[in-house]
Design a protein around this motif. Structure first.
Motif, PDB file in Angstrom:
ATOM      1  N   ALA A   1       0.886  -1.196  -0.061  1.00 61.93           N
ATOM      2  CA  ALA A   1       0.111  -0.158  -0.120  1.00 61.93           C
ATOM      3  C   ALA A   1       0.907   1.327   0.118  1.00 61.93           C
ATOM      4  N   GLY A   2       2.082   1.188   0.685  1.00 61.22           N
ATOM      5  CA  GLY A   2       2.640   2.731   0.774  1.00 61.22           C
ATOM      6  C   GLY A   2       3.763   2.600  -0.342  1.00 61.22           C
ATOM      7  N   ASP A   3       3.827   1.610  -1.261  1.00 62.56           N
ATOM      8  CA  ASP A   3       4.614   1.873  -2.267  1.00 62.56           C
ATOM      9  C   ASP A   3       4.607   2.879  -3.148  1.00 62.56           C
ATOM     10  N   LYS A   4       5.788   3.500  -3.784  1.00 65.31           N
ATOM     11  CA  LYS A   4       5.890   4.723  -4.673  1.00 65.31           C
ATOM     12  C   LYS A   4       5.094   4.221  -6.019  1.00 65.31           C
ATOM     13  N   TYR A   5       4.814   3.213  -6.358  1.00 70.48           N
ATOM     14  CA  TYR A   5       4.212   2.626  -7.636  1.00 70.48           C
ATOM     15  C   TYR A   5       2.800   2.213  -7.332  1.00 70.48           C
ATOM     16  N   HIS A   6       2.483   2.016  -5.973  1.00 71.52           N
ATOM     17  CA  HIS A   6       1.280   1.370  -5.701  1.00 71.52           C
ATOM     18  C   HIS A   6      -0.064   1.915  -6.658  1.00 71.52           C
ATOM     19  N   LYS A   7       0.083   3.058  -6.886  1.00 73.58           N
ATOM     20  CA  LYS A   7      -1.276   3.661  -7.639  1.00 73.58           C
ATOM     21  C   LYS A   7      -1.148   3.230  -8.903  1.00 73.58           C
ATOM     22  N   LEU A   8      -0.184   3.273  -9.663  1.00 74.90           N
ATOM     23  CA  LEU A   8       0.162   2.846 -10.987  1.00 74.90           C
ATOM     24  C   LEU A   8      -0.265   1.570 -11.030  1.00 74.90           C
ATOM     25  N   ALA A   9       0.216   0.628 -10.006  1.00 76.43           N
ATOM     26  CA  ALA A   9      -0.192  -0.953  -9.928  1.00 76.43           C
ATOM     27  C   ALA A   9      -1.478  -0.960 -10.067  1.00 76.43           C
ATOM     28  N   LYS A  10      -2.265  -0.059  -9.394  1.00 78.24           N
ATOM     29  CA  LYS A  10      -3.691  -0.241  -9.142  1.00 78.24           C
ATOM     30  C   LYS A  10      -4.432   0.089 -10.470  1.00 78.24           C
ATOM     31  N   LYS A  11      -3.737   0.845 -11.267  1.00 76.86           N
ATOM     32  CA  LYS A  11      -4.361   1.123 -12.804  1.00 76.86           C
ATOM     33  C   LYS A  11      -4.007   0.234 -13.683  1.00 76.86           C
ATOM     34  N   TYR A  12      -2.792  -0.361 -13.856  1.00 69.99           N
ATOM     35  CA  TYR A  12      -2.038  -1.202 -14.765  1.00 69.99           C
ATOM     36  C   TYR A  12      -2.119  -2.693 -14.515  1.00 69.99           C
ATOM     37  N   SER A  13      -2.095  -3.192 -13.405  1.00 66.95           N
ATOM     38  CA  SER A  13      -1.898  -4.131 -12.831  1.00 66.95           C
ATOM     39  C   SER A  13      -2.762  -4.568 -11.578  1.00 66.95           C
ATOM     40  N   PRO A  14      -4.130  -4.534 -11.635  1.00 65.46           N
ATOM     41  CA  PRO A  14      -4.903  -4.438 -10.490  1.00 65.46           C
ATOM     42  C   PRO A  14      -5.092  -5.915  -9.790  1.00 65.46           C
ATOM     43  N   LYS A  15      -4.870  -7.027 -10.625  1.00 62.99           N
ATOM     44  CA  LYS A  15      -5.024  -8.088 -10.009  1.00 62.99           C
ATOM     45  C   LYS A  15      -3.756  -8.688  -8.985  1.00 62.99           C
ATOM     46  N   GLY A  16      -2.784  -7.954  -9.263  1.00 66.29           N
ATOM     47  CA  GLY A  16      -1.592  -8.389  -8.480  1.00 66.29           C
ATOM     48  C   GLY A  16      -0.443  -7.570  -9.063  1.00 66.29           C
ATOM     49  N   ALA A  17       0.852  -7.391  -8.527  1.00 64.04           N
ATOM     50  CA  ALA A  17       1.946  -6.603  -9.082  1.00 64.04           C
ATOM     51  C   ALA A  17       3.103  -7.515  -9.422  1.00 64.04           C
ATOM     52  N   GLY A  18       2.667  -8.818  -9.715  1.00 60.25           N
ATOM     53  CA  GLY A  18       3.634  -9.658 -10.345  1.00 60.25           C
ATOM     54  C   GLY A  18       4.355 -10.205  -9.051  1.00 60.25           C
TER      55      GLY A  18
END
Lengths: 429, 180
Positions: free
Chosen positions: A326-343
């Motif tokens: 949740a606190g990651d710098k790229y969390h917002k982009l992950a929610k948009k581009y990779s919503p089922k998980g961040a790899g």
């Protein structure tokens, strides 16, 4: 399957796309066509095949029915018009560039790429006269600034290796469109299960099949997907596609093959002449892997989030770079581009620096210390002493591979066992 | 008729029904897309008739070339238009004056004229625009899958051989209920 009435879902495509029963034997699983060549029906048929006037098989360096099933499978999963399978992810990149670039041309690439790609672009491309200009995905205007009249394409990774960086595909696609050049996205770490770059304006997707698509650590392979979106004939920038080809009696590939012309150019000019064909046996293994892609990717992501959360609470750990947190710098982009998980690939930093990294990779018992990612098995590496060793110290830090960095590729084992192994590794004196 | 999207059964029923195809605007040069499509369809068993007023002196692939559709002395099931969109309307008007009338007007990739299409549809013809019959045949027969193209078709039934060579496949049966 009813024709156009229903659009099949991702899991259905993962199993069925491209793989009708074998027309000759009825074999339900795609056979391994372990042959170099295919007989012609007659002389006229041979001439039509060589002249690209009909669809069919000639020679496995140019195409093979087992590889073709894999090509259609990945093209369908990505929502593209056509695919081309090649011997490795690196081969896919060279074949794509070969279709786009001539000596003296430039490509703009994200400086946060897989270390092997940075090497390929910095050094090998020089021998072809292709010049890479690096841009920073954390500073989007740097892409626009890097574009010159010589720019032929932009190259990024959807989820970058190894740092767990999510690239803003849509923003960069807009810049590519404005510049009149195609956007190429390496979607290896995300796979189409997590992210569909064509939905955000990418024109070409490349994959290392070796990673999550194959998924079992048993086969090297690469794949190119044509999005069918780019107008190759708008100007004379892409002569492989828009000009009469001397290799084929003056055929113009874009005019002849329409929205899958780029995949054809990669096959009949790049693969045919450069030669990195995929073995049909490897294609078979990767196809078997893809059948379970959605199940595996979800478990990979769920395990990885659990491991990243656990690591972020450990006293030995300075930082964890995983966009799923949740606190990651790229969390917002992950929610948009990779919503089922961040790899399933991410890095973390050890307070003990270089020596602590070396100690951890030496003490783990379940994790395997090796250079690959995207296996059923959990994998660990200390990039500074291995994959990114050839880069300068500044490049290492830029690529997210500084001396304290450890990279994990979290596998499909029980997450409790994965965490227990890291715990004993971190506690080893 | 929605001309942005055709069902596979609509296309398949057309390609399964027509036997004689007149190709307007064919080039005699063997590196041109029209020649490719003509040769491919000829090879799949269609009776192909070339139409090009500038090329009547010599046959194309052994087929006599006619200057206009009206010159063709036999019934034509489908008119395949290989001309840019602005030339379509008079070709469709001429097609509608033929007796008997063709059943299908087909316009090639990038070719589209909605006014001409509705003229033909009003008198009961089927129309396809902005598609290539070679690509559609290849897609629905699964031949195009051999070159890695996404055929957008799934099936647990095997594709059938056409019976005229190992690498020539048939279209399979049309599903009548969805042919329109």
């Amino acid at each position: 399957m009813p024709d156009a009435e229903r659009t099949p879902g991702f899991a259905t495509l993962s199993i069925h796309a491209g793989a009708k029963p074998d027309p000759t034997t009825g074999a339900r699983v795609t056979p391994i066509y372990q042959t170099t060549s295919f007989v012609f029906d007659d002389v006229d048929h041979a001439a039509a095949l060589f002249g690209l006037q009909t669809f069919g098989n000639i020679y496995t360096r140019i195409g093979n029915p087992t590889c073709a099933v894999l090509e259609e499978r990945v093209a369908a999963l990505e929502g593209g018009t056509a695919g081309l399978a090649v011997a490795s992810g690196h081969a896919a990149q060279v074949i794509v560039m070969h279709a786009l670039m001539t000596p003296g041309d430039e490509l703009v690439a994200s400086k946060k790429l897989y270390g092997g790609s940075i090497n390929q672009m910095n050094h090998s491309y020089k021998n072809f006269g292709w010049n890479v200009v690096w841009a920073d995905p954390d500073d989007l205007p740097s892409f626009e600034k890097a574009i010159t009249p010589k720019t032929k394409c932009i190259f990024i990774e959807s989820i970058a290796n190894p740092g767990g960086i999510i690239t803003d595909i849509e923003a960069i696609a807009k810049m590519a469109r404005k510049a009149g050049v195609p956007l190429i996205v390496d979607n290896t770490l995300a796979t189409p299960y997590l992210c569909k770059p064509f939905d955000y304006g990418a024109d070409i997707i490349v994959h290392s099949l070796t990673k999550f698509l194959g998924g079992h650590g048993n086969s090297i392979g690469g794949l190119i997907v044509d999005g069918g979106t780019f107008n190759w004939s708008r100007d004379k920038k892409y002569p492989m596609l828009s000009e009469p080809r001397p290799e084929y009696q003056g055929i113009i590939l874009h005019e002849t093959f329409g929205n899958f012309a780029f995949a054809i150019a990669c096959r009949v000019l790049g693969l045919r002449d450069l030669g990195p064909a995929l073995s049909p046996f490897n294609a078979f293994l990767v196809l078997t892997g893809i059948e379970t892609l959605p199940l595996r990717m979800q478990r990979h992501c769920d395990n990885t989030l659990a491991v990243a959360e656990w690591l972020s609470k450990r006293p030995e750990v300075l930082w964890v770079s995983y966009p799923g947190l949740a606190g990651d710098k790229y969390h917002k982009l992950a929610k948009k581009y990779s919503p089922k998980g961040a790899g399933a690939v991410f890095t973390f930093g050890l307070k003990g620096g270089y020596d602590a990294g070396v100690k951890l990779v030496s003490s783990v018992k379940l994790f395997s210390h090796l250079a690959n990612i995207g296996d059923t098995r959990s994998l660990i590496i200390h990039p500074a002493s291995t994959t990114h060793r050839q880069l300068s110290d500044a490049q290492k830090v830029q690529a997210g591979a500084g001396p304290d960095v450890v990279r994990l590729s979290v596998g499909l084992e029980d997450k409790e066992d994965i965490i227990a192994d890291l715990e004993q590794g971190l506690s080893t004196k | 008729m929605n001309h942005d999207n055709y069902s596979d059964n609509y296309i398949r029923s057309i390609l399964n029904t027509v036997k004689t195809i007149a190709m307007v605007g064919i080039s005699p040069k063997e590196n041109r897309p029209s020649y490719f499509a003509f040769k491919y369809l000829l090879d799949r068993g269609y009776r192909m008739i070339p139409v090009n007023p500038g090329q009547t002196a010599k046959p194309i692939l052994k087929q006599k070339v006619y200057a206009t559709l009206s010159d063709i002395p036999e019934p034509v099931d489908m008119v395949d238009i290989f001309r840019s969109s602005e030339h379509v309307l008079p070709i469709v008007e001429e097609s509608l004056r033929l007796t008997p009338r063709p059943q299908v007007i087909w316009m090639q990739l990038t070719v589209r004229d909605d006014e001409a299409a509705s003229l033909a549809e009003k008198v009961g013809l089927k129309v396809v625009m902005n598609r290539c019959p070679k690509i559609e045949y290849g897609r629905l027969s699964s031949e195009i899958s051999w070159i890695g193209v996404n055929s957008r078709t799934l099936s647990s039934k095997r594709a059938q051989n056409l019976g005229t060579g190992l690498q020539r496949m048939s279209l399979g049966k049309s599903d009548k209920k969805d042919a329109r």
